[in-house]
Scaffold this motif. Structure first.
Motif, PDB file in Angstrom:
ATOM      1  N   ALA A  56     -24.932  -1.331  -2.039  1.00  0.00           N
ATOM      2  CA  ALA A  56     -25.122  -2.050  -3.308  1.00  0.00           C
ATOM      3  C   ALA A  56     -24.062  -3.138  -3.459  1.00  0.00           C
ATOM      4  N   SER A  57     -24.500  -4.319  -3.834  1.00  0.00           N
ATOM      5  CA  SER A  57     -23.572  -5.431  -4.020  1.00  0.00           C
ATOM      6  C   SER A  57     -22.916  -5.345  -5.393  1.00  0.00           C
ATOM      7  N   ARG A  58     -21.831  -6.089  -5.544  1.00  0.00           N
ATOM      8  CA  ARG A  58     -21.150  -6.116  -6.844  1.00  0.00           C
ATOM      9  C   ARG A  58     -22.069  -6.677  -7.926  1.00  0.00           C
ATOM     10  N   LYS A  59     -22.843  -7.704  -7.587  1.00  0.00           N
ATOM     11  CA  LYS A  59     -23.760  -8.318  -8.546  1.00  0.00           C
ATOM     12  C   LYS A  59     -24.764  -7.289  -9.055  1.00  0.00           C
ATOM     13  N   GLU A  60     -25.310  -6.470  -8.136  1.00  0.00           N
ATOM     14  CA  GLU A  60     -26.289  -5.459  -8.538  1.00  0.00           C
ATOM     15  C   GLU A  60     -25.656  -4.432  -9.478  1.00  0.00           C
ATOM     16  N   LEU A  61     -24.420  -4.042  -9.161  1.00  0.00           N
ATOM     17  CA  LEU A  61     -23.742  -3.066 -10.021  1.00  0.00           C
ATOM     18  C   LEU A  61     -23.460  -3.633 -11.410  1.00  0.00           C
ATOM     19  N   VAL A  62     -23.052  -4.910 -11.456  1.00  0.00           N
ATOM     20  CA  VAL A  62     -22.801  -5.549 -12.755  1.00  0.00           C
ATOM     21  C   VAL A  62     -24.080  -5.555 -13.581  1.00  0.00           C
ATOM     22  N   PHE A  63     -25.192  -5.965 -12.957  1.00  0.00           N
ATOM     23  CA  PHE A  63     -26.461  -5.997 -13.693  1.00  0.00           C
ATOM     24  C   PHE A  63     -26.881  -4.598 -14.142  1.00  0.00           C
ATOM     25  N   ARG A  64     -26.577  -3.619 -13.317  1.00  0.00           N
ATOM     26  CA  ARG A  64     -26.950  -2.250 -13.679  1.00  0.00           C
ATOM     27  C   ARG A  64     -26.207  -1.793 -14.931  1.00  0.00           C
ATOM     28  N   PHE A  65     -24.889  -2.014 -14.952  1.00  0.00           N
ATOM     29  CA  PHE A  65     -24.107  -1.591 -16.123  1.00  0.00           C
ATOM     30  C   PHE A  65     -24.438  -2.439 -17.349  1.00  0.00           C
ATOM     31  N   LEU A  66     -24.677  -3.734 -17.146  1.00  0.00           N
ATOM     32  CA  LEU A  66     -25.069  -4.569 -18.273  1.00  0.00           C
ATOM     33  C   LEU A  66     -26.425  -4.132 -18.827  1.00  0.00           C
ATOM     34  N   GLY A  67     -27.325  -3.731 -17.931  1.00  0.00           N
ATOM     35  CA  GLY A  67     -28.626  -3.236 -18.382  1.00  0.00           C
ATOM     36  C   GLY A  67     -28.485  -2.028 -19.285  1.00  0.00           C
ATOM     37  N   GLU A  68     -27.541  -1.147 -18.937  1.00  0.00           N
ATOM     38  CA  GLU A  68     -27.315   0.031 -19.763  1.00  0.00           C
ATOM     39  C   GLU A  68     -26.772  -0.346 -21.137  1.00  0.00           C
ATOM     40  N   SER A  69     -25.812  -1.279 -21.166  1.00  0.00           N
ATOM     41  CA  SER A  69     -25.232  -1.672 -22.453  1.00  0.00           C
ATOM     42  C   SER A  69     -26.231  -2.446 -23.306  1.00  0.00           C
ATOM     43  N   VAL A  70     -27.052  -3.306 -22.661  1.00  0.00           N
ATOM     44  CA  VAL A  70     -28.058  -4.055 -23.421  1.00  0.00           C
ATOM     45  C   VAL A  70     -29.120  -3.108 -23.969  1.00  0.00           C
ATOM     46  N   LEU A  71     -29.540  -2.124 -23.156  1.00  0.00           N
ATOM     47  CA  LEU A  71     -30.514  -1.149 -23.637  1.00  0.00           C
ATOM     48  C   LEU A  71     -29.958  -0.381 -24.831  1.00  0.00           C
ATOM     49  N   THR A  72     -28.697   0.023 -24.744  1.00  0.00           N
ATOM     50  CA  THR A  72     -28.049   0.710 -25.870  1.00  0.00           C
ATOM     51  C   THR A  72     -28.039  -0.178 -27.115  1.00  0.00           C
ATOM     52  N   SER A  73     -27.741  -1.456 -26.911  1.00  0.00           N
ATOM     53  CA  SER A  73     -27.675  -2.395 -28.027  1.00  0.00           C
ATOM     54  C   SER A  73     -29.043  -2.610 -28.658  1.00  0.00           C
ATOM     55  N   VAL A  74     -30.088  -2.716 -27.819  1.00  0.00           N
ATOM     56  CA  VAL A  74     -31.449  -2.928 -28.349  1.00  0.00           C
ATOM     57  C   VAL A  74     -31.900  -1.705 -29.143  1.00  0.00           C
ATOM     58  N   ILE A  75     -31.637  -0.513 -28.603  1.00  0.00           N
ATOM     59  CA  ILE A  75     -31.976   0.709 -29.352  1.00  0.00           C
ATOM     60  C   ILE A  75     -31.243   0.717 -30.689  1.00  0.00           C
ATOM     61  N   SER A  76     -29.976   0.317 -30.658  1.00  0.00           N
ATOM     62  CA  SER A  76     -29.151   0.317 -31.878  1.00  0.00           C
ATOM     63  C   SER A  76     -29.676  -0.670 -32.902  1.00  0.00           C
ATOM     64  N   ILE A  77     -30.140  -1.833 -32.448  1.00  0.00           N
ATOM     65  CA  ILE A  77     -30.590  -2.847 -33.412  1.00  0.00           C
ATOM     66  C   ILE A  77     -31.845  -2.386 -34.136  1.00  0.00           C
ATOM     67  N   PHE A  78     -32.731  -1.661 -33.422  1.00  0.00           N
ATOM     68  CA  PHE A  78     -33.929  -1.140 -34.087  1.00  0.00           C
ATOM     69  C   PHE A  78     -33.554  -0.047 -35.090  1.00  0.00           C
ATOM     70  N   ALA A  79     -32.615   0.805 -34.704  1.00  0.00           N
ATOM     71  CA  ALA A  79     -32.161   1.846 -35.629  1.00  0.00           C
ATOM     72  C   ALA A  79     -31.459   1.237 -36.833  1.00  0.00           C
ATOM     73  N   SER A  80     -30.718   0.144 -36.604  1.00  0.00           N
ATOM     74  CA  SER A  80     -30.008  -0.499 -37.711  1.00  0.00           C
ATOM     75  C   SER A  80     -30.985  -1.118 -38.708  1.00  0.00           C
ATOM     76  N   LEU A  81     -32.135  -1.596 -38.229  1.00  0.00           N
ATOM     77  CA  LEU A  81     -33.150  -2.142 -39.140  1.00  0.00           C
ATOM     78  C   LEU A  81     -33.669  -1.058 -40.084  1.00  0.00           C
ATOM     79  N   VAL A  82     -33.817   0.153 -39.552  1.00  0.00           N
ATOM     80  CA  VAL A  82     -34.234   1.280 -40.403  1.00  0.00           C
ATOM     81  C   VAL A  82     -33.160   1.574 -41.438  1.00  0.00           C
ATOM     82  N   LEU A  83     -31.899   1.557 -41.001  1.00  0.00           N
ATOM     83  CA  LEU A  83     -30.793   1.820 -41.928  1.00  0.00           C
ATOM     84  C   LEU A  83     -30.697   0.732 -42.999  1.00  0.00           C
ATOM     85  N   VAL A  84     -30.919  -0.513 -42.617  1.00  0.00           N
ATOM     86  CA  VAL A  84     -30.915  -1.615 -43.597  1.00  0.00           C
ATOM     87  C   VAL A  84     -31.985  -1.388 -44.654  1.00  0.00           C
ATOM     88  N   GLU A  85     -33.166  -0.974 -44.218  1.00  0.00           N
ATOM     89  CA  GLU A  85     -34.262  -0.714 -45.155  1.00  0.00           C
ATOM     90  C   GLU A  85     -33.882   0.386 -46.145  1.00  0.00           C
TER      91      GLU A  85
END
Length: 798
Positions: free
Chosen positions: A327-356
């Protein structure tokens, strides 16, 4: 490939559920706070933008300089709008005016109902060519009818039960017959001109049997708006306004007055002139909330980064295996960023419910009517999605970079270059602590300042003082009503005034001996009667009250500040000095102790009390003020209602206590205080979670060290010191950084108040110690756990 990264990210999130829940929880809180603040700011910035031509609409305002305080007025004289339109047709497309009879309300009604309405204006028929209103019934030519009135949907339903009311009649005041010529949709709350009904300006000519709208260039009772032609810049017209003033205003005003233009969209946040239609917002509050929202989001991102890097050693073997397999460094960076972005997207949908869920409470706190549907407009939804991606990248970038750079040999040694990660995490936690500490100190000072303002003595007795807004017909019966009401056991005294003491006032012209003939100074003033001083509870320090016959033409009472600014020496020396008004040779008969006739945020200015009788008494009577016996409020109100029904049968009565109105005037301050407190608690909670996570990681990293120390006889106190020392250092450095910076910011904020609390370093020290103590609790818990560990368990696999 991206699908593969997302699958791996999802697998990692579901594998370590406690870590995932904590990360998402913090991001949800941070994002929800950011979105709520964003809704508030968007609403504040959207005032009057719903008008299609808002970028071409400007309100005229004037500044009148004089030897006294002068006047900065949001209102204009009647002739200005149409004269400007006639003089510069190549620049001005339309000029329209709003006039409310200088009254707190206008009474509307039909055969079955009558109410006092606060937002009814006489206006020019061209108003619908300038401002955008949605017609539900009728059309934009409605006010060309000389008897025409246009109602909002709310008022049409209130009086007729339907919006199909074109052609129906409605009465204004007690004798002005109007015909409904249109119904418009309810005006959005995000406007500085709240409107319930619009009456044709031509009705005024019929009421007064004279063309009132085109005569007087001194009296400035109406708000004037100019629609510039396409392509015309405001500077093009403003450069001609001095010429306009010279051509039309009387000699006495030409050298003293400047006319100006203010963009319609700037009025709500940037206009704080005299005679505003309603109290406007404050651009400083918008900036403050913007910073708080950004800080909370940054704290949430830092929390994610700290947790991710703390977890890195657990993911190290997996990363090492991936690197060995190619695995290249670029692939690993994208992998970890994918995890953080997925966490952030899940959080933003949950935050919309909390705002409501939180929006009703947020609206209650702010006094607004914000709707979560605004978040789902396509441009806002796109912005929110981009925000989630940006937050995910920002929070996950450092952990991805740190893990991907390590070679497998280092990763599998288990003693990785954690020191670099720890150093960065400590720096991030210090940022969290500094921000949280700054918000705590700011919240404490804001609370102290607003408590100080609202607890100060106004200089008169505002308690148990009933205020009754009245019209000219009620003013004519004032003396008869007063005679009956003061006979009540529940009423101490009664007076009248042209504005509400402590909330607003007018400016009046006065002449004194140093001025040339026909020259005047402008001072804040109230027109009252001879019972006002006793009713309100003012204190006369020299001379007498306005109680003697002839005071309506000869007597004026001024405050101590006016005496000082005029250079008249002591209050006693001011007595008898000439202080005339146009048409009356008056003199100073008394000097009263200074009191706050406007908000405590402003410095006390020169002030005068004057008396008028005859026709002027009726014109200047806008309010009755009634001193009520404490504990007999209900009896006083019943007596007032009986007298009102006797002299004004069928007329609605509105009354309120002055103390409640003064408290309402501080609503924006209370909103700022409450929101700062709430979001500061959110920020501090996020920072504490960050400290808790880092202290847990530190304790885990020092497990071997702590075990060996315990075996060789280290006490629990020494083990505590090993775990907590770094955090104590960070807290100390954070205080040294934050306290001076916060002091300078708060000192600048307080300087905008005429009266404010004093900042002292001792208070800063106390708050800092308390904040540091709260932060230390999170660390002490981990230190306590570390001190109780079993060395055999910790060293079993060594």
């Amino acid at each position: 490939m991206w699908v593969h990264y997302l699958k791996m990210a999802w697998r990692n999130l579901t594998r370590d559920r406690a870590y995932t829940v904590l990360n998402i929880f913090v991001l949800v809180i941070g994002m929800a706070s950011f979105l709520l603040i964003g809704l508030y700011i968007k609403d504040e910035l959207s005032y009057d933008v719903h008008h299609e031509k808002s970028n071409r609409i400007y309100r005229m305002w004037t500044e009148l300089s004089a030897e006294g305080p002068g006047e900065r007025s949001a209102s204009m004289c009647f002739p200005a709008a149409k004269t400007l339109e006639q003089d510069y047709p190549e620049l001005v497309e339309h000029g329209v005016r709003f006039f409310n009879m200088q009254s707190p309300f206008i009474t509307l009604g039909n055969d079955s109902v009558r109410y006092n309405e606060a937002h009814v204006y006489f206006t020019d028929p061209e108003v619908f060519d300038v401002f955008t209103f949605e017609f539900l019934k009728g059309n934009p030519t409605a006010l060309y009818d000389t008897n025409g009135v246009v109602l909002t949907e709310r008022l049409a339903l209130k009086y007729f039960g339907t919006t199909d009311v074109v052609g129906r009649e409605i009465m204004a005041e007690s004798n002005i017959q109007l015909e409904v010529r249109g119904v418009i949709a309810n005006v959005p709350s995000s406007t500085h001109i709240p409107i319930d009904a619009l009456i044709s300006m031509r009705v005024l000519n019929r009421m007064f049997n004279v063309d009132l709208t085109n005569r007087n260039w001194v009296w400035n009772p109406c708000w004037t708006y100019i629609l510039l032609r396409e392509g015309v810049q405001p500077e093009d017209l403003e450069s001609l306004l001095p010429e306009f003033v010279d051509a039309h205003y009387p000699d006495i005003m030409r050298t003293r007055m400047t006319a100006n233009l203010m963009p319609l969209e700037d009025i709500h946040l940037n206009s704080h002139l005299q005679y505003e239609i309603v109290a406007n917002g404050n651009v400083d509050n918008v900036r403050l909330f913007s910073l708080i929202g950004v800080f909370i989001l940054i704290l949430a991102c830092i929390n994610y980064t700290n947790l991710a890097t703390s977890r890195a050693t657990r993911s190290g073997r997996e990363v090492g295996v991936s690197k060995i397999l190619g695995a290249s460094r670029k692939e690993l960076v994208f992998r970890f960023l994918g995890e953080s972005v997925l966490t952030s997207v899940i959080s933003i949908f949950a935050s919309l419910v909390l705002v409501e869920l939180m929006l009703p409470l947020f609206n209650l706190l702010t006094g607004k009517m914000l709707m979560s549907t605004a978040l789902f407009q396509w441009e806002n939804t796109l912005t929110i999605f981009i925000l989630a991606v940006v937050v995910g990248i920002a929070a996950g970038l450092y952990p991805a970079w740190m893990l991907s750079q390590l070679p497998p040999s280092v990763i599998f040694r288990k003693r990785s270059k954690a020191g670099l990660g720890v150093a960065v995490r400590k720096g991030l936690v210090m940022i969290q602590f500094c921000v949280a500490l700054g918000l705590i100190i700011g919240t404490v000072v804001v609370n102290r300042q607003f408590d100080y303002l609202q607890s100060q003595d106004m200089g008169f007795d505002e308690e148990h003082l009933l205020v009754v807004p009245v019209k000219w017909d009620a003013a004519m019966t004032y003396r008869a009503m007063r005679k009956e009401l003061i006979a009540s056991d529940a009423i101490v005294n009664m007076s009248r005034m042209n504005d509400v003491m402590g909330l607003k006032h007018n400016m009046h012209e006065y002449h004194h001996a140093r001025l040339e003939a026909n020259d005047y100074m402008y001072f804040a003033s109230l027109v009252v009667d001879e019972h006002f001083v006793e009713t309100i509870g003012l204190q006369i320090v020299a001379g007498r009250n306005l109680t003697e016959p002839g005071d309506d033409t000869t007597g004026v009472v001024v405050n101590e500040t006016l005496v000082r600014q005029m250079g008249w020496g002591s209050p006693e020396e001011a007595l008898g000095r000439e202080f005339s008004t146009p048409g009356f040779n008056e003199r100073i008969v008394g000097v009263m102790k200074d009191f706050h006739f406007v908000s405590l945020s402003e410095q006390i200015q020169p002030f005068a009390l004057d008396v008028k009788t005859g026709p002027s008494e009726v014109f200047f009577t806008r309010y009755f003020c009634i001193r009520v016996v404490p504990g007999m409020e209900e009896e006083a109100h019943l007596d007032l209602l009986m007298a009102w029904d006797k002299y004004h049968p069928g007329q609605p009565l509105d009354a309120y206590y002055l103390s409640e109105a003064l408290q309402s005037a501080y609503r924006s301050q209370n909103t700022l205080r409450d929101l700062m407190a709430i979001f500061s608690i959110v920020a501090v909670s996020i920072a504490l979670l960050g400290l808790f996570a880092l202290s847990a990681f530190t304790a885990e990293q020092k497990t071997k060290e702590l075990s060996i120390r315990k075996i060789i006889g280290a006490s629990n106190r020494e083990l505590f010191k090993v775990v907590t020392l770094d955090f104590v250092r960070m807290a100390f450095i954070g205080v040294l950084i934050t306290a001076p910076l916060t002091y300078l910011i708060l000192q600048n904020w307080l300087s905008k108040f005429a009266y404010h609390v004093e900042l002292d370093w001792f208070s800063f020290l106390v708050v800092s110690i308390v904040a540091g103590g709260i932060a230390l609790i999170a660390v002490v818990f981990q230190a306590w756990k570390a001190s109780r560990l079993n060395p055999i368990t910790a060293l079993r696999y060594e």
